[in-house]
Write a protein that holds these residues in place. Sequence first.
Motif, PDB file in Angstrom:
ATOM      1  N   MET A   4       0.847  -1.214   0.000  1.00 55.75           N
ATOM      2  CA  MET A   4       0.000   0.000   0.000  1.00 55.75           C
ATOM      3  C   MET A   4       0.873   1.251   0.000  1.00 55.75           C
ATOM      4  O   MET A   4       0.641   2.200  -0.725  1.00 55.75           O
ATOM      5  N   GLN A   5       1.907   1.195   0.823  1.00 50.57           N
ATOM      6  CA  GLN A   5       2.762   2.383   0.888  1.00 50.57           C
ATOM      7  C   GLN A   5       3.493   2.604  -0.417  1.00 50.57           C
ATOM      8  O   GLN A   5       3.641   3.733  -0.880  1.00 50.57           O
TER       9      GLN A   5
ATOM     10  N   ILE B 101       1.142   4.278  -2.728  1.00 51.64           N
ATOM     11  CA  ILE B 101       1.004   5.720  -2.472  1.00 51.64           C
ATOM     12  C   ILE B 101       2.218   6.462  -2.996  1.00 51.64           C
ATOM     13  O   ILE B 101       2.098   7.494  -3.663  1.00 51.64           O
TER      14      ILE B 101
ATOM     15  N   ARG C  90       2.132   6.667  -6.782  1.00 50.66           N
ATOM     16  CA  ARG C  90       1.139   7.597  -7.288  1.00 50.66           C
ATOM     17  C   ARG C  90       1.548   9.025  -7.001  1.00 50.66           C
ATOM     18  O   ARG C  90       1.332   9.928  -7.807  1.00 50.66           O
ATOM     19  N   ALA C  91       2.130   9.232  -5.811  1.00 49.48           N
ATOM     20  CA  ALA C  91       2.575  10.585  -5.472  1.00 49.48           C
ATOM     21  C   ALA C  91       3.635  11.051  -6.456  1.00 49.48           C
ATOM     22  O   ALA C  91       3.622  12.190  -6.925  1.00 49.48           O
TER      23      ALA C  91
ATOM     24  N   LEU D 237      -5.206  12.459  -6.836  1.00 47.14           N
ATOM     25  CA  LEU D 237      -4.294  11.591  -6.093  1.00 47.14           C
ATOM     26  C   LEU D 237      -4.972  11.079  -4.826  1.00 47.14           C
ATOM     27  O   LEU D 237      -4.955   9.879  -4.524  1.00 47.14           O
ATOM     28  N   LEU D 238      -5.600  12.007  -4.107  1.00 46.17           N
ATOM     29  CA  LEU D 238      -6.297  11.609  -2.882  1.00 46.17           C
ATOM     30  C   LEU D 238      -7.381  10.591  -3.186  1.00 46.17           C
ATOM     31  O   LEU D 238      -7.551   9.597  -2.482  1.00 46.17           O
TER      32      LEU D 238
ATOM     33  N   ASP E 135      -7.546   8.565  -5.729  1.00 48.86           N
ATOM     34  CA  ASP E 135      -6.930   7.282  -6.071  1.00 48.86           C
ATOM     35  C   ASP E 135      -6.477   6.530  -4.833  1.00 48.86           C
ATOM     36  O   ASP E 135      -6.654   5.319  -4.715  1.00 48.86           O
ATOM     37  N   ILE E 136      -5.895   7.260  -3.902  1.00 47.71           N
ATOM     38  CA  ILE E 136      -5.412   6.597  -2.687  1.00 47.71           C
ATOM     39  C   ILE E 136      -6.592   6.029  -1.901  1.00 47.71           C
ATOM     40  O   ILE E 136      -6.563   4.893  -1.426  1.00 47.71           O
TER      41      ILE E 136
ATOM     42  N   ALA F 251      -7.828   2.978  -3.535  1.00 52.60           N
ATOM     43  CA  ALA F 251      -6.975   1.824  -3.268  1.00 52.60           C
ATOM     44  C   ALA F 251      -7.191   1.306  -1.848  1.00 52.60           C
ATOM     45  O   ALA F 251      -7.193   0.108  -1.606  1.00 52.60           O
ATOM     46  N   TYR F 252      -7.389   2.234  -0.936  1.00 48.18           N
ATOM     47  CA  TYR F 252      -7.607   1.810   0.444  1.00 48.18           C
ATOM     48  C   TYR F 252      -8.911   1.037   0.588  1.00 48.18           C
ATOM     49  O   TYR F 252      -8.995   0.043   1.298  1.00 48.18           O
TER      50      TYR F 252
ATOM     51  N   ARG G  84      -5.409  -1.518  -6.983  1.00 45.45           N
ATOM     52  CA  ARG G  84      -4.009  -1.064  -6.965  1.00 45.45           C
ATOM     53  C   ARG G  84      -3.251  -1.544  -8.172  1.00 45.45           C
ATOM     54  O   ARG G  84      -2.864  -2.686  -8.255  1.00 45.45           O
TER      55      ARG G  84
END
Lengths: 542, 298, 305
Positions: C1-2, C5, C8-9, C290-291, C293-294, C297-298, C304
């Motif tokens: 997950m990290q 992120i 994507r960032a 971005l937010l 998308d995150i 994914a969460y 993902r």
Amino acid sequence: MRPRLVSLVLALLLVAATFTLGILPIWGPMSGSAQEAKGQRLVFASAGFDESNRFWVVARPDHLQYDPFLETLLEVDPKTGEYTPRLAEKWSPSPDYKEWTFILRKNVPFHLGYGPFTAKDVVHSHSMMMRPEATATLAGFWRQVEEVKAVNDHEVVFRFKRPTTVMPYAASRAGDLRIISKAQWDKEGLEGYEKRPAGTGSYRYVGRQPGLSVTYERIDNHWKGEKPAFKELVFRLAREESTRLALLLSGEAHIADLPRELQKDALKRGMKIYSSSFPVDWMTVYLGGQYYLPGDPAFKPDVAWTKKPVRQALNMAINRKELLSTVFAGKGSMTYVTGWSEKSEGFNPEWQHRFDKMYGYDPSKAKALLKEAGYGPGQLKFKILAFTEPGESEGPQVAEALGIYYKDIGVATEIEVLDWAKVREMFRKKAIQCCIWPNIISWRPSEEWIRTSYYSKSPNHHYENEFVDKHYDALTKAVKSDERQRIARTIADHLFDEFADIPLFWFANEVVANPKVVAEWVYPGLAAGRSTHFHLVRPPAK
Amino acid sequence: MATVTARTLPWYSPPRVARAMRQARRYPLVPLTMLTFLLVIPAVLATQVAPHDPLKGALAKRLKPPVWQQGGTIEHPLGTDKVGRDILSRIIHGARVSLVVSLVAIFVGGILGTTLGLMSGYFGGWVDSVLMRLVDISLSLPTILLALVLVAAVGPSFGTVIGVLVVLLWARYARLVRGETLSIKERDFIARARVAGASHTRIMVKYIFPNVVNSLIVLATLQVGYVILLESALSFLGAGLPRPTPAWGLMIADGRELIVTAWWVSMFPGLAIMLTVLALNLLGDWLRDHFDPKLRHV
Amino acid sequence: MQRFIARRALHSLLAIWVMSLIVFSLVRVTGNPLDMMLPLEATPEDYERISKHWGLDQPLHTQYVIFLSKAVRGDFGNSWKWPGHSAMGLVWQRLPATLELAGVALGISILIALPIGILSAVWKGSGWDTAAKVIALLGQSLPAFWLGIVLMWIFAVTLGWFPTSGRGGIEYIILPAITLGWFQVAAIMRLVRSSMLDVLDSEFVKLTRIKGLAEWKVIWKHCLRNAAIAPLTFFAIIAGVLMTGAVVTESVFSWPGTGLLVVDAVRARDFQVVQAVVIVFAGIFILTNLLVDILYAYLDPRIRY
């Protein structure tokens, strides 16, 4: 639970959050003046100007925002247009016109309690024009000053590198040297000055709402005893013409700067037009590519209007009377030579008599002239460039009207709408041989206009040849009034005879006002900003 | 009209009335009729149908009101504009201009987007990453702002406007096609084709693309209206088609300051845009409901 | 997950950087700002002086490097059309107005879309439904500026119910917000309608009955995850549309927001401000995505990629 419903609820919550976030600032005060008694406030709806207190980077038309509170050394008389004493009581040139001495008025206080006006303030104000970022209209002129000396508290001398006769113009309300307080600058610096500039006018600066308005307030003890009728003066910025009309008709604004098209409608609803005492701007159609200095590589002989009969034909194809009455609602007077009004040095009353014969509307003669020059019907094609500026919306319309007139004489045109900066770049770089373009420019003294537009060594290249260059050089050296008139007239006659471009009309500045609020207003139009002398606005007698 | 609703009616046993209604609703009659009269006939037969030359005007006849108002004449039923050109004729020719501009922009943008989307979905990997980043960037471009800046540089022209529109449009096609490609490419018949030795191009063109066409058509139809609106917005801001093109958006921009005095200069082109886009949206909705409910979120 | 992120960032940063490059070059292609800054009387020496003062005499890549190095620290240079203000300062000054307008516009469009959507779902297939669809579609078919001017004319001038332009108390924001928000009514209406239809869908009601109340917890947890996705995406898109749509609306109503700011800046060739506005807008849009998308994914590990 129902997933879609949940998602909906979440969406609504998110929206409510934005809503609240957004609404919170709303309850901040506007300018507080919505509560003020209506009879005390005068609102002028303007097409917009560069909002800044740094007068040394602001162009002359936008100096209207300083007119109420920052004064100049000389005044422009609203009725006669003459330069009269203001902050300076007397002024005189040296015999060689290289030095100008100003005797200053005594006991003139600045706003915000700053001490009396002295020569030091003049020196300081001039020094603003010497800053590296100075781009005011006359900054180039002011930077030619070799030295500004404060002889004593009330006498100041400007020394120039070369003789100049336009100093009174530059130092007047038509110029841009705004007198500000050195004491304030010393104490508060640029920041303090920008926040609340102290001036000497009968209004003082209160504040701005960027993008929206500027507010001024009347002072009680003006040095000249000027007492404006309205306690509060507000300049409202509204870029859209229909918005300004709406502001006027709904009573939110009392005076509005409207294009001629909309003036009709305002008049129908009882509004009145207040015209400046003098014509301020003229419109001319410029013909690109006329670089007649021998050996100039930018000169292209296949450009049709390098031949005089073509230039004359392009002039005679236009029905000026019809153009004036339709696009400009009949408001304007003829321009005989581009840039010369009756107030200009070198104006020749003879032009009026000869104009009809040489420039008058005669499409068949125009066709004949074209044929004579070798262009039969359909053989001549070129572009007309058009652009609009806030407050000057007629450019594209005139271009289209021209297209229609030229179509009638067998000339095909294509209109290209660009922005002003692009057009300017083209004629700066001598890349405009393809095109003609209408432009509105405001009045300047003849020498300035010749230098800007016809002198080959200036950045702008319209029509240039050796004749003009030679006489311009002579003009810059001439100091006696009759000699100057003679030389200026020689140049202007030459431009007239040669059909250097297509002169159209002179316009006065016209604003529309609500007669219930404004009963009288005399202003010259020639002062910087066009709409000026707001302290002379008088409401109807009760 | 609806005596039965989906709420009470199980989908597997429609009574006769509902069946008849559904058959009548097989063709979206209202939008198609509107479009024929507003868009297709004017666009195709402009010169025959329009009473006047849209580019020829006479200053003496400027700002004449429509025929039903005082001062109007039957010669100019919808009035004349600032330089005396007939508004009705300009609207008719404007249909052609609007249609051409939007179709060209959508066609070019669509081809570009479809090709890139196919490649992106089919090949995956870094091709996909790069292209999707491009899509992201493209979709985050503040469209109107960039159009303004671009036109300030290059000057308004057909080419510039179409270029701007293509830059704005291609990304949606790319994303749509990529999504569909991703789901199609795992299917059996694709694997079979690959085993049989078909080249990548052949697979993409002959096998994947035909399954994507439906969605493309729906998207395209929905976009025509959007493009017409966008072009009028660009013209309003001075970044649209060049004068004196009889484009609807330009006409509204021209009459902007006259909306009070000579309302007809802006009103009629505005109505033309509204009705045309409405019809296109209705048509698009119908197409979507009948062919591809997956596109509900488009 | 990290890792996701981070990746994507990184992509978002890349997107913003490319944006800055695009804006920088486009804006400089529009031509020389000197022609807007200097008066007609300017001499060649004036051109040189001002060019040097603003660093315009440097070659393009040098200018870009200077720009970038300052931009990462949030310094977008000084405006030359609004002397004394920094470009970023102007954007921050005007941004609240645009956000306010967008927020209220969204609010109004929901206020209109909600009842229409519910009604059209409850009476699906009826005349109401069609009428509702047409009303919503009308909103999507009107040119925004035209609507604005017409609204202004009817309600502000003729009827005098609202002021014509500017910003102040709540009465100033209504007309611009309606103009801006009307377009979204159709999209929101559709969302409302389909969600209501789902609720009324007998299959689902049957399911819940079979599964029994004890299942509520599971469904709630399951639903919440899926439910959050749609409005977030929707919100991000709407935000972007509203902010760019504001440009036209702000012009008509002289609403002092960033849209009006950028139109003025483009006309005045004020590079610094144009760059600042475009990058800020794009930045907001990219970051919102971005937010989203995150969060996607969460909530849904399948996504993902």
